[in-house]
Design a protein around this motif. Structure first.
Motif, PDB file in Angstrom:
ATOM      1  N   VAL A 247      -1.903   2.352   4.942  1.00 55.34           N
ATOM      2  CA  VAL A 247      -1.199   1.674   4.026  1.00 55.34           C
ATOM      3  C   VAL A 247      -0.340   2.647   3.118  1.00 55.34           C
ATOM      4  O   VAL A 247       0.729   2.219   2.678  1.00 55.34           O
ATOM      5  CB  VAL A 247      -2.472   1.015   3.038  1.00 55.34           C
ATOM      6  CG1 VAL A 247      -1.610   0.499   1.665  1.00 55.34           C
ATOM      7  CG2 VAL A 247      -3.178   0.043   3.826  1.00 55.34           C
ATOM      8  N   GLY A 248      -0.786   3.708   2.865  1.00 58.94           N
ATOM      9  CA  GLY A 248       0.026   4.774   2.130  1.00 58.94           C
ATOM     10  C   GLY A 248       1.037   5.050   2.986  1.00 58.94           C
ATOM     11  O   GLY A 248       1.994   5.341   2.399  1.00 58.94           O
ATOM     12  N   GLY A 249       1.125   5.161   4.074  1.00 53.34           N
ATOM     13  CA  GLY A 249       2.266   5.550   5.092  1.00 53.34           C
ATOM     14  C   GLY A 249       3.274   4.468   4.917  1.00 53.34           C
ATOM     15  O   GLY A 249       4.557   4.776   5.052  1.00 53.34           O
TER      16      GLY A 249
ATOM     17  N   PHE B 257       4.241   8.864  10.957  1.00 55.17           N
ATOM     18  CA  PHE B 257       2.718   9.306  11.438  1.00 55.17           C
ATOM     19  C   PHE B 257       2.112   9.548  10.279  1.00 55.17           C
ATOM     20  O   PHE B 257       2.666  10.589   9.483  1.00 55.17           O
ATOM     21  CB  PHE B 257       3.079  10.454  12.533  1.00 55.17           C
ATOM     22  CG  PHE B 257       2.920   9.973  14.063  1.00 55.17           C
ATOM     23  CD1 PHE B 257       1.676   9.640  14.559  1.00 55.17           C
ATOM     24  CD2 PHE B 257       3.994   9.249  14.761  1.00 55.17           C
ATOM     25  CE1 PHE B 257       1.472   9.118  15.903  1.00 55.17           C
ATOM     26  CE2 PHE B 257       3.722   8.714  15.798  1.00 55.17           C
ATOM     27  CZ  PHE B 257       2.798   8.691  16.731  1.00 55.17           C
ATOM     28  N   ALA B 258       0.816   9.276  10.363  1.00 55.02           N
ATOM     29  CA  ALA B 258      -0.239   9.919   9.466  1.00 55.02           C
ATOM     30  C   ALA B 258      -0.947  11.123   9.884  1.00 55.02           C
ATOM     31  O   ALA B 258      -1.456  10.915  11.321  1.00 55.02           O
ATOM     32  CB  ALA B 258      -1.261   8.927   8.964  1.00 55.02           C
ATOM     33  N   ASP B 259      -0.657  12.402   9.546  1.00 56.22           N
ATOM     34  CA  ASP B 259      -1.315  13.513  10.018  1.00 56.22           C
ATOM     35  C   ASP B 259      -2.648  13.924   9.359  1.00 56.22           C
ATOM     36  O   ASP B 259      -2.695  13.738   8.116  1.00 56.22           O
ATOM     37  CB  ASP B 259      -0.259  14.719   9.751  1.00 56.22           C
ATOM     38  CG  ASP B 259       0.759  15.016  10.663  1.00 56.22           C
ATOM     39  OD1 ASP B 259       0.697  14.372  11.681  1.00 56.22           O
ATOM     40  OD2 ASP B 259       1.929  15.760  10.399  1.00 56.22           O
ATOM     41  N   PRO B 260      -3.421  14.460  10.441  1.00 60.21           N
ATOM     42  CA  PRO B 260      -4.719  14.942   9.977  1.00 60.21           C
ATOM     43  C   PRO B 260      -4.693  16.128   9.052  1.00 60.21           C
ATOM     44  O   PRO B 260      -3.683  16.887   9.287  1.00 60.21           O
ATOM     45  CB  PRO B 260      -5.540  15.094  11.272  1.00 60.21           C
ATOM     46  CG  PRO B 260      -4.852  14.318  12.235  1.00 60.21           C
ATOM     47  CD  PRO B 260      -3.438  14.241  11.674  1.00 60.21           C
ATOM     48  N   LEU B 261      -5.953  16.421   8.252  1.00 58.71           N
ATOM     49  CA  LEU B 261      -5.629  17.624   7.537  1.00 58.71           C
ATOM     50  C   LEU B 261      -5.663  18.784   8.409  1.00 58.71           C
ATOM     51  O   LEU B 261      -6.302  18.749   9.424  1.00 58.71           O
ATOM     52  CB  LEU B 261      -6.901  17.601   6.602  1.00 58.71           C
ATOM     53  CG  LEU B 261      -7.198  18.894   5.815  1.00 58.71           C
ATOM     54  CD1 LEU B 261      -6.068  18.704   4.564  1.00 58.71           C
ATOM     55  CD2 LEU B 261      -8.555  18.746   5.118  1.00 58.71           C
ATOM     56  N   LEU B 262      -5.076  19.793   8.151  1.00 54.51           N
ATOM     57  CA  LEU B 262      -5.037  21.215   8.643  1.00 54.51           C
ATOM     58  C   LEU B 262      -4.311  20.939  10.369  1.00 54.51           C
ATOM     59  O   LEU B 262      -4.931  21.714  11.012  1.00 54.51           O
ATOM     60  CB  LEU B 262      -6.320  21.756   8.601  1.00 54.51           C
ATOM     61  CG  LEU B 262      -6.643  21.811   7.208  1.00 54.51           C
ATOM     62  CD1 LEU B 262      -8.019  22.568   7.180  1.00 54.51           C
ATOM     63  CD2 LEU B 262      -5.992  22.803   6.463  1.00 54.51           C
ATOM     64  N   THR B 263      -3.483  20.063  10.398  1.00 54.76           N
ATOM     65  CA  THR B 263      -2.861  19.869  11.899  1.00 54.76           C
ATOM     66  C   THR B 263      -2.162  21.152  12.116  1.00 54.76           C
ATOM     67  O   THR B 263      -1.154  21.770  11.298  1.00 54.76           O
ATOM     68  CB  THR B 263      -1.859  18.697  11.698  1.00 54.76           C
ATOM     69  OG1 THR B 263      -2.576  17.517  11.523  1.00 54.76           O
ATOM     70  CG2 THR B 263      -1.266  18.502  13.299  1.00 54.76           C
TER      71      THR B 263
ATOM     72  N   ALA C  76      -1.765   0.699  13.560  1.00 55.17           N
ATOM     73  CA  ALA C  76      -0.306   0.781  13.847  1.00 55.17           C
ATOM     74  C   ALA C  76       0.316  -0.711  13.342  1.00 55.17           C
ATOM     75  O   ALA C  76      -0.424  -1.659  13.457  1.00 55.17           O
ATOM     76  CB  ALA C  76       0.361   1.134  15.208  1.00 55.17           C
ATOM     77  N   GLY C  77       1.558  -0.677  12.830  1.00 55.87           N
ATOM     78  CA  GLY C  77       2.289  -1.974  12.284  1.00 55.87           C
ATOM     79  C   GLY C  77       3.569  -1.528  11.691  1.00 55.87           C
ATOM     80  O   GLY C  77       3.597  -0.294  11.404  1.00 55.87           O
TER      81      GLY C  77
ATOM     82  N   VAL D 159       4.520   2.410  11.216  1.00 57.11           N
ATOM     83  CA  VAL D 159       3.592   3.379  10.760  1.00 57.11           C
ATOM     84  C   VAL D 159       2.384   3.528  11.683  1.00 57.11           C
ATOM     85  O   VAL D 159       1.823   2.423  12.025  1.00 57.11           O
ATOM     86  CB  VAL D 159       3.185   3.114   9.332  1.00 57.11           C
ATOM     87  CG1 VAL D 159       2.233   4.007   8.814  1.00 57.11           C
ATOM     88  CG2 VAL D 159       4.205   2.789   8.187  1.00 57.11           C
ATOM     89  N   ILE D 160       2.087   4.743  12.237  1.00 56.93           N
ATOM     90  CA  ILE D 160       0.852   4.884  12.861  1.00 56.93           C
ATOM     91  C   ILE D 160       0.137   5.980  12.578  1.00 56.93           C
ATOM     92  O   ILE D 160       0.345   6.929  11.904  1.00 56.93           O
ATOM     93  CB  ILE D 160       1.355   5.432  14.273  1.00 56.93           C
ATOM     94  CG1 ILE D 160       2.367   4.278  15.066  1.00 56.93           C
ATOM     95  CG2 ILE D 160       0.246   5.933  15.138  1.00 56.93           C
ATOM     96  CD1 ILE D 160       3.120   4.708  16.331  1.00 56.93           C
ATOM     97  N   ASP D 161      -1.398   5.572  12.475  1.00 52.10           N
ATOM     98  CA  ASP D 161      -2.506   6.536  12.163  1.00 52.10           C
ATOM     99  C   ASP D 161      -3.163   6.398  13.390  1.00 52.10           C
ATOM    100  O   ASP D 161      -4.241   5.617  13.511  1.00 52.10           O
ATOM    101  CB  ASP D 161      -3.177   6.087  10.770  1.00 52.10           C
ATOM    102  CG  ASP D 161      -4.370   6.918  10.337  1.00 52.10           C
ATOM    103  OD1 ASP D 161      -4.302   7.985  10.962  1.00 52.10           O
ATOM    104  OD2 ASP D 161      -5.168   6.372   9.550  1.00 52.10           O
ATOM    105  N   ALA D 162      -3.387   7.467  14.025  1.00 54.70           N
ATOM    106  CA  ALA D 162      -4.305   7.815  15.162  1.00 54.70           C
ATOM    107  C   ALA D 162      -5.300   8.373  14.951  1.00 54.70           C
ATOM    108  O   ALA D 162      -5.240   9.670  14.974  1.00 54.70           O
ATOM    109  CB  ALA D 162      -3.307   8.318  16.409  1.00 54.70           C
TER     110      ALA D 162
END
Length: 509
Positions: free
Chosen positions: A475-477, A238-244, A163-164, A153-156
């Motif tokens: 964590v949600g991802g 991947f965690a996408d930002p709002l309005l990607t 990541a982890g 899971v990655i949140d950039a």
């Protein structure tokens, strides 16, 4: 949280529901799960998670709802209702929409949603009916599922990349700066005298701007940090930002499959994932990041994009404000922006209210801080100015409402029947919300707002890691990864080879 799963009527309802499901054939299960929903599965991402606090689940109501027939509504979130047709060859498109699709395609999408819910209900009841859902038991639950898959899971973010492997009850194993230093061909650092000249930011205000740098960063994370082996790559969420933008989503999935040769991919929006982290599927997230503030209402796992709002200010702008204020009171000292960032994290705070902030003009305790070079800097009222700017944006030179008023105004644009569940399930996330006094100030401002229903903050479950707000989307991802990958709801290599990067819009909602 301390009650056992098998206690009282909840366990009886769960056992009854499990037996009823097992007795039905697959078609009947699908029909009954479909009846639980009152809106379109086309817009509804997977929303149940095995780590959700079980006392928040109404098992008896869940079983009762499964037996009540309801008509299925199929609608596109922003395009209006769509009437399903009988013929497989006939288009079922809204006249105002440019999206062309067919009934079989929508049917397959709804089936994937129903399968996730049905399998999750059976998974919980069959394997974990005797677990006590305390912190330790939830940890055991995730360890039991670890053998199913180990997705990354990655949140950039603009400042930090999290990541982890998908272990939701633990903090991400890697939390590293997103900013990268430029290296010479001989692997030595650039000798540029300017700090800005020898660094590159792959992510700016939430979105990827430098794809070459992003590729290098991800290569370091996946192979050096997490121990992937070339030729044996796994799955990524991947965690996408709002309005990607759509183009950014397509370029990301293309990078993953064509450069990193991953076996599976999924993406979900940060607002939805942050709610999953605290055991909610509906609510409103206020995400104060390094480069932006996102306020997003979420109803049953679907972001209400029309009502959502992004503010192009964030922690970086507060750091610049802090630097300006410190320069006024300490004109003889030249501060590097990185040093100001550390001072902000250590000293910045929020006043109790606007009156308390005004009183700091008259008197304020002084803090003395010794810099690495031995110089001593004085910090007074400036530390309160940083937090106050979130509630009085005029301090930043912006003509805008404070963050609580912004939240209330955004929710007021959503259907009135959803106001209560949105306001009463408000989640704060992002590194800035950990500022001393911020949460108390937010609650006080909320109690004074003109809305008849006042915002109420959701506390993180006790079994979740500390400082959850800093990486709640990750964590949600991790929770979502425990559902979508084992049940094959993700984008596979075969899906990508068949449809190309645009498949991300069809399979990741």
């Amino acid at each position: 949280m301390n009650s056992a799963l098998e206690s009282s009527s909840s366990s009886e309802s769960l056992a009854t529901f499990r037996d009823e499901i097992a007795a039905e054939n697959e078609a009947d299960i699908s029909a009954r799960i479909r009846s639980l929903q009152t809106r379109d599965y086309y817009n509804l991402p997977p929303q149940n998670n095995p780590g959700e606090a079980f006392h928040d689940i109404d098992i008896e109501g869940f079983g009762k709802a499964a037996l009540e027939p309801k008509s299925l509504k199929v609608s596109f979130l922003a395009k209006g209702p769509i009437t399903p047709v009988r013929s497989e060859s006939e288009s079922i498109c809204n006249p105002n929409s440019t999206l062309q699709t067919t009934l079989p395609l929508l049917h397959r999408r709804r089936q994937r949603r129903r399968k996730i819910v049905a399998n999750l209900a059976l998974f919980i009841s069959d394997r974990h009916k005797s677990l006590v859902f305390s912190g330790a038991s939830v940890s055991a639950l995730f360890r039991l599922t670890k053998d199913i898959m180990e997705a990354v899971v990655i949140d950039a973010g603009s400042k930090l990349l999290k990541a982890g492997f998908a272990i939701p009850d633990q903090a991400p194993s890697m939390i590293i700066p997103t900013q990268m230093k430029i290296m010479n061909e001989d692997a030595s650092l650039s000798d540029s005298p300017s700090h800005q000249a020898d660094t590159v930011d792959p992510v700016v205000r939430g979105f990827v701007k430098d794809w070459d740098a992003m590729e290098d960063l991800l290569h370091h994370v996946l192979y050096d940090g997490l121990g992937w082996e070339i030729g044996n790559e796994g799955q990524i969420l991947f965690a996408d930002p709002l309005l990607t933008p759509k183009a950014v989503k397509e370029q990301l999935v293309q990078l993953m499959f064509e450069t990193f040769n991953i076996s599976g991919f999924y993406a979900s929006e940060q607002a939805v994932l942050s709610l999953y982290a605290v055991g909610r599927i509906s609510g409103c997230t206020v995400d104060i990041g390094h480069g932006k503030i996102d306020i997003a209402p979420v109803i049953e796992g679907a972001v209400q994009h029309i009502a959502s709002r992004r503010l192009e200010i964030g922690g970086a702008d507060l750091t610049k404000l802090f630097a300006q204020e410190l320069a006024k009171s300490n004109p003889q000292i030249k501060l590097d922006i990185s040093e100001v960032e550390k001072l902000k994290e250590q000293y910045a705070c929020c006043a109790e209210d606007d009156l308390a902030y005004e009183k700091t003009l008259e008197s304020c305790n002084e803090e003395q801080h010794t810099l690495p070079d031995g110089q001593v800097i004085s910090i007074k009222r400036e530390r309160y100015t940083v937090g106050e700017a979130l509630f009085q944006p005029s301090i930043l030179g912006l003509e805008a409402h404070g963050i609580v008023e912004q939240l209330v105004r955004i929710i007021s644009t959503v259907s009135s029947e959803n106001h209560r569940q949105l306001l009463e399930n408000t989640v704060l996330c992002g590194g800035t919300v950990s500022m001393t006094g911020f949460e108390d100030r937010f609650q006080k401002e909320a109690s004074l707002c003109s809305s008849s229903i006042r915002p109420s903050l959701v506390k993180a479950p006790e079994y979740m890691p500390e400082n959850l707000s800093m990486y709640s989307a990750w964590v949600g991802g991790a929770i979502l990864a425990k559902v979508v990958f084992p049940q094959n709801q993700h984008i596979t290599k075969a899906d990508y080879d068949e449809s190309g990067p645009s498949v991300v819009h069809r399979k990741c909602f």
